[in-house]
Design a protein around this motif. Sequence first.
Motif, short mmCIF file in Angstrom:
data_model
loop_
_atom_site.label_atom_id
_atom_site.label_comp_id
_atom_site.label_asym_id
_atom_site.label_seq_id
_atom_site.Cartn_x
_atom_site.Cartn_y
_atom_site.Cartn_z
N ASN B 49 -24.27 6.83 71.80
CA ASN B 49 -24.31 5.38 72.01
C ASN B 49 -22.94 4.76 71.80
O ASN B 49 -22.62 3.73 72.40
CB ASN B 49 -25.32 4.74 71.06
CG ASN B 49 -26.73 4.86 71.59
OD1 ASN B 49 -26.94 5.08 72.78
ND2 ASN B 49 -27.70 4.74 70.71
N HIS B 86 -30.66 7.77 79.64
CA HIS B 86 -31.42 7.63 78.40
C HIS B 86 -32.74 8.37 78.49
O HIS B 86 -33.23 8.69 79.55
CB HIS B 86 -31.67 6.15 78.10
CG HIS B 86 -30.41 5.40 77.81
ND1 HIS B 86 -29.92 5.29 76.54
CD2 HIS B 86 -29.54 4.76 78.61
CE1 HIS B 86 -28.80 4.59 76.58
NE2 HIS B 86 -28.55 4.26 77.83
N HIS B 88 -35.62 7.10 77.74
CA HIS B 88 -36.58 6.22 78.40
C HIS B 88 -35.87 5.57 79.57
O HIS B 88 -34.86 4.91 79.40
CB HIS B 88 -37.10 5.18 77.43
CG HIS B 88 -37.66 5.80 76.20
ND1 HIS B 88 -38.81 6.53 76.22
CD2 HIS B 88 -37.19 5.85 74.93
CE1 HIS B 88 -39.05 6.97 75.01
NE2 HIS B 88 -38.08 6.59 74.21
N PHE B 89 -36.43 5.79 80.74
CA PHE B 89 -35.73 5.37 81.94
C PHE B 89 -35.72 3.86 82.06
O PHE B 89 -36.65 3.19 81.67
CB PHE B 89 -36.39 6.00 83.16
CG PHE B 89 -36.53 7.48 83.04
CD1 PHE B 89 -35.46 8.25 82.60
CD2 PHE B 89 -37.72 8.11 83.32
CE1 PHE B 89 -35.58 9.61 82.47
CE2 PHE B 89 -37.85 9.47 83.18
CZ PHE B 89 -36.78 10.22 82.76
N LYS B 90 -34.65 3.39 82.62
CA LYS B 90 -34.52 1.96 82.82
C LYS B 90 -34.54 1.67 84.31
O LYS B 90 -33.51 1.52 84.94
CB LYS B 90 -33.22 1.47 82.16
CG LYS B 90 -33.29 1.64 80.65
CD LYS B 90 -31.94 1.54 79.98
CE LYS B 90 -32.07 1.42 78.49
NZ LYS B 90 -32.79 2.53 77.85
N LEU B 91 -35.74 1.64 84.86
CA LEU B 91 -35.90 1.45 86.29
C LEU B 91 -36.90 0.34 86.56
O LEU B 91 -37.78 0.08 85.75
CB LEU B 91 -36.43 2.74 86.94
CG LEU B 91 -35.53 3.97 86.83
CD1 LEU B 91 -36.30 5.22 87.23
CD2 LEU B 91 -34.31 3.81 87.71
N VAL B 92 -36.74 -0.30 87.71
CA VAL B 92 -37.69 -1.35 88.10
C VAL B 92 -38.80 -0.69 88.91
O VAL B 92 -38.54 -0.11 89.96
CB VAL B 92 -37.00 -2.44 88.94
CG1 VAL B 92 -37.97 -3.54 89.26
CG2 VAL B 92 -35.79 -2.97 88.20
N ASP B 93 -40.01 -0.79 88.40
CA ASP B 93 -41.13 -0.04 88.97
C ASP B 93 -41.43 -0.36 90.43
O ASP B 93 -41.75 0.53 91.19
CB ASP B 93 -42.39 -0.33 88.14
CG ASP B 93 -42.67 0.80 87.18
OD1 ASP B 93 -41.83 1.72 87.14
OD2 ASP B 93 -43.70 0.77 86.51
N ASN B 100 -33.22 0.65 93.35
CA ASN B 100 -32.91 0.78 91.93
C ASN B 100 -31.48 1.24 91.71
O ASN B 100 -30.80 0.78 90.79
CB ASN B 100 -33.85 1.78 91.28
CG ASN B 100 -34.95 1.09 90.54
OD1 ASN B 100 -34.70 0.42 89.54
ND2 ASN B 100 -36.17 1.21 91.03
N LYS B 207 -38.23 10.30 88.56
CA LYS B 207 -37.57 9.13 87.96
C LYS B 207 -36.24 9.54 87.33
O LYS B 207 -35.24 8.85 87.45
CB LYS B 207 -38.47 8.50 86.90
CG LYS B 207 -39.62 7.72 87.47
CD LYS B 207 -40.43 7.10 86.35
CE LYS B 207 -41.77 6.63 86.87
NZ LYS B 207 -42.69 6.27 85.81
N GLU B 211 -32.35 8.32 88.06
CA GLU B 211 -31.37 7.90 87.05
C GLU B 211 -30.07 8.68 87.21
O GLU B 211 -28.98 8.11 87.11
CB GLU B 211 -31.94 8.14 85.64
CG GLU B 211 -32.97 7.11 85.20
CD GLU B 211 -32.35 5.84 84.65
OE1 GLU B 211 -31.12 5.72 84.73
OE2 GLU B 211 -33.10 4.98 84.16
#
Lengths: 391, 601
Positions: B49, B86, B88-93, B100, B207, B211
């Motif tokens: 991080n 990451h 936990h994925f940071k995607l717009v469903d 994306n 997914k 990313e």
Amino acid sequence: MSNNVKAKREPLFHIVKREDLKIGYKIMIYAIAIVVSLFLGGIMSSLASKGDPFSFFVSLIDGCFGSSRKLWVFLQQMALILSVSMALVPAFKMKFWNLGGNGQILIGGLAAIACMFYMGGKADDGVIVLVAVIASALAGAIWALIPALCKAFFNTNESLLTLMLNYIASGLVTFFLAVWVKSGSGVLEPIKYGNLPELGNPYILIILFGALITALMFVYLRYSKHGYELSVVGDSPNTARYIGVNVKMVVIRTMILSGAICGLVGLLLTSGMSHTIGVKTAQNMGFTAIMTTWLGNCNPLMIIATSSLVTFVTKGMEQVRMDFGLTNDSIANLIIGLVYFFIIACAFFIQYKVVFNIKLKKAVKATADNTVVASTEETSTEIEENEEEVK
Amino acid sequence: MSNVALELKNITKTFGSVIANKNVNLVLEKGEILSLLGENGSGKTTLMNMISGIYYPDEGEIYIDGKLTHITSPQDAFNYKIGMIHQHFKLVDVFSAADNILLGEKMPTYSIRENAKKLLETLPQESLIKEVKKGEKVSKTLDFKVLGDYALTYLKICALPFIKLGKFVQFDFLANNRAKKLQEVADKYGFEIDLNKKIYDMSVSEKQTVEIIKVLYRGAEILILDEPTAVLTPQEIKKLFDVLRKMREGGKSIIIITHKLNEVMEISDKVTILRKGEYIGTVETKDTSEKELTEMMVGKKIDLKIERTITDFDKPLLEIRNLSINGDDGSSKIEDVSFYIRGGEILGVAGIAGCGQKELCEAIAGLRKIENGAICHKGDSIVGLPAKAIIDKGISMSFIPEDRLGMGLAPNFSITDNMMLKTYNDNKGPFVDRKTARKNAEALIKKLEIVTPSTETPVRRLSGGNVQKVLVGREIEAGPNVIITAYPVRGLDINSSYAIYNILNEQKSKGTGILFIGEDLDVMLALCDKIMVLCHGKNMGIVHAGKVTKEQLGLMMTGSLDLTEVNAEKNYGIAKDSHLTEEQWEEEKEKTEGKGENEDE
């Protein structure tokens, strides 16, 4: 690789979370915040009138502890706010945002006055008081039960519902005043029947009630099974369901308790103090108590401190207004707001500290004039003060 | 030019009294895969991080390409071409994969003022009026060439806004070009993905691919993957590793965080090991062994074998027939699943995330309404019983969600208060009995070596492993006869994981039936007696752990292999020595229909 990237300079400071702050430091930070905010308040008041900041402090203290009567009034006011806070604590611990303290107080007071109005002269005062106590507790409980039921069965938003019920309660008060007062003035003359007994002087009963409720609530939250259950519901509803707690039951039960205490405060305000009722009877205590509860971190012992502070500022400001000849109360409200703001801002400095990245400068400075470089603790307090002054 | 892409020197970061990183050094060369290895709470993620700009180090320096840099925000990290994927994925469903990836991409800046300035500089210096000599006579005339130049320049300046508009149109409306470029990136590294697919239709592995492409498309040279394999099937892991190798060939530098030693050995060139926030060392993968790595990681020798205790199986304790459950959104989460657990048996449940494990657990624990089917404990139906009654029957459920605190623990409560969550109501009187709970807490802390300042510390302050020990320990203290445990070692380090396995094995030898929902197939193969595989809520078959391979399980998890269809004559999940006769089962199932709803729901 990074030709087009502007080289970033090292940031001046960064913010670091801290966990191990000693209780002494916490108190110190709060104390500094309060003193600084009051000092600012003093300057503001003296700018608005001819007084000076020092006499501001004197007036402030004089307003609360200046005479034995002022002291009694201070204690009484504090006991009232404390009682309302105690009503809100279980709900808040359950993460049920009961913003309807005002309405519950009003409706409790209305019930008490109704008993006095209709039974006055027809029954013994003792009977009236007994009926009024039950009626006001019941009325407050019902007023809190409505949002609780809606929350439990229809998952409605409790903040909105409790807030709206405040307006309904004050509407009801206006309505009954219109019915009771035939002259149409809307002001009910104090009722002589069914008043709460005075124990020596008119303040002691309320103070005793506040102390008793606080002690009971402390035990209830800390040691009872009910208190345990409602904390589980507040902390993790999933876990509560999993261990077999009936979440709906707990929500309803706790809100009945919360409303009943508010209702009793309504009784104290009406048949214990004013012997009449108006839309302003609740004195906005339902909202003041939200703040004291929140600032006190839902801990009964800390709420004693926060409610005494809030009472101190309010009562003290009344005296200041008189002494400084401030004709409107906006400056008073401004200073009260200032104190609240400073206290809330303290939370930042209790959770985080600001670390400056001035190692090089530090070293140079240290060799140059041998000044002791401030430890991070002190640095953060200094910043706090600076920041507060800026605000 | 040096070959070092990223270098960390003496990085230190503290959170309050907790030292997350202390004097950590790390060197990442170009075209190299570096594994960052360490137990839970050893500060791997904190370190990453700091590289990706989420935290700023208290001390120490970060060099990129040999230059000292300060990364103060994720935007900075992106400018330095560092990309982090990451956990936990940071995607717009509701967006497609391509949308994306292109999301948030800025149009190349085009400043009218700058361009106008440049154009103005090209204006001719000569005077507009020129003198023409005709013999002796000098006459002045306009220089039309210079005039033309002037006019042209001003015309060009007037056209600049239109050029900007044009660029805008080109950027925003000709997204096809960018999609093509995306496809090129995808093809280059051998991703098999349909970029027009919506995210909500995608599997976890897809997914993740999105990313990765996102980061690559934005031009990342240094990629950081935080536990990328935790959610993948063996086949998907293999694919991912192929991609990573291709990226390495393409000169990218990759840091991969993982717990799984076999993966470290397979993929990485170098391994950097952290222990309790401290830098232990860096070794070449080819010169080391799993055993040595474990020792460096844990600090002592440790036996890596999971024992499978052999016990005598009892009669079925928990029997489930034709169970169907709906999810919160009303879609079917478990369809017609039958299985049973005997005493002294560990039944593993494998499946990719979201295949109905959570709903299954909740249904058994009485927290979720079931649509169809029967759940019987020692022959008695438990459908519709309140949660408390099911606990009293000796069925313990512990579900460790991703945040580790969701169900079974109250995060702001002390260990003592958490110990009595299930038993607080057992004593008489209106008050809770904290004394006994405190004693139990002390005993548990001692027995499971829970690291905590005191029994009164809120559990959310404990590290993941210790939180889980509190939960699992409490469940076992209650002396259950059926344990349902989902992800009990989620995110745990080796030491803690083995402590949990040992606890489970101990319970098993006492005759407890255990339903173990897990992620790591290697562990499940070693620990469980039988494994049931779920795929989209359907039972793909129940196999003996000794007679199945990891690859077969992987195929079953994705639904490519359905043993219930292959061996249709075998009645999967129906115990021969059931407590109930077939007629009784039918009765139970009929009872459930139309009822099901739990009072407490």
